[in-house]
Design a protein around this motif. Sequence first.
Motif: not given
Length: 338
Positions: A264-289
Motif C-alpha cells: 500500500i502506498r503512503a499516499h492514502l487518499i489520492s484520486g482513486i480513493e476520492f473517486q471511490m468515496g464520491v461514486f461508490i460509498i456516497g451513493p451506496a449509503v445515500d449520503a452523497v453530500v
Amino acid sequence: MPRDIPPLAEVRRITEKKRDAWWTVMLVDPVATPLVRWIARHTRATPNQLTWGAFLVGLGSAACFAQGDWRWLLLGAVLYHVSFIFDCMDGKLARLTGTGSVFGAWLDFVFDRIRVLVCSVALMGGQYARTDDVLYLWLALAVASLDSLRYIDSLEIFKIRHGMRKQIKARMRAARKAENQAELAFMEDLLRENPEADLETDRDTVAPLEPVASLEATAADTGTAPLDATAARRRPAVVDLHQEFRRRFPWWVRCRNFLLRHRIRAHLISGIEFQMGVFIIGPAVDAVVATTVVSGALLLVFELAIIYKLLLSTRDFTRTIDSFETPDRVPVTTSVNP
C-alpha cells in the motif's frame, strides 16, 4: 486452446504493482488478477478492449446515477466498482501478455477523466433534479475540478522530480569522470525495491543500501578492515531527496514501512480513493453530500502534504547540487531509514 499462462502466484508477481492504492490492493486485485489470468488463457481480448469495456460500464453507472433514486444510486455504485476493476485489468493484461501500447495508455487516461466528468454531472444532476438544491451543482463542479487538480498536480510534481534527478545525475557523471567515483542511486528507488529495509530493526537488510562513504567511514571508526576498492567502486553513491522530510516526521517512517510491506502506498487518499468515496460509498449509503465533502477535504489534505514534501525535497536537491561545488563534500546520505 488455452494459452500457456503461468500459475496465479506468478501472475500476481508480474501484474500487481509493488505499491498501489489501498482500495486497489484490498478490493480490486483479489478479483482482477484471477480474472486477468482467465482472460489471458481462454480469450484473445486485448488491453484496449478492456479499456473500452471499463468506459462503457462507467457510462452505465452514470446513467444509473442520473435517475436520482437510492436504488439506482446503489446500482450505479456497483457498476462504478465493476468499471474500476476492468480499468485495472487492462494494465494487468498488458503486463502479463506484453501487448501494451503508448496509445493504450493514452486511451486509458482519457477515458478515466471522461468517466469521472460524466459520472459527476450525472450523480449531482440527478440529485439536483430530485431536490432542487443548487448545492449539488456546485459539488459537480468541485468533483471535476478536484479530479483535474489531482492529476495535473501529480504530473507537474513528476516533471519537477524528474528534472531534479536529471540534474543530479549529470553532476554525478561529471564528478565520476573526474574522480572515478561510484555510480549513482536514489534512496527512494532503493527503498521502493526493498520495502523491508528498516535500519532500526534489521541492520542486515539495510546494509546493502548504505552508501559507500557511510560504510567506509564506519570501517574507519570501528577499526575493521576497509572495503575492497573494486567492490566499493561497484556500490552506488546514494542521494536522498527526502532526508529533511523524514527528519522532521520520523513517525511517518514506521507508518510508511508498515504500508509498503502490504503493497500500500503512503499516499492514502489520492484520486482513486476520492473517486471511490464520491461514486461508490456516497451513493451506496445515500449520503452523497457528506461523502463528497469529506473525500474532497481528505484529498486536499494529502495533496498539500505532497506539496510540502516536494518543498522540502527541493531544499535537499539544492544542498546536493551545492555539495558538488564544495571540495571534500560527498553528495551521499548516511541515513537509510525509508
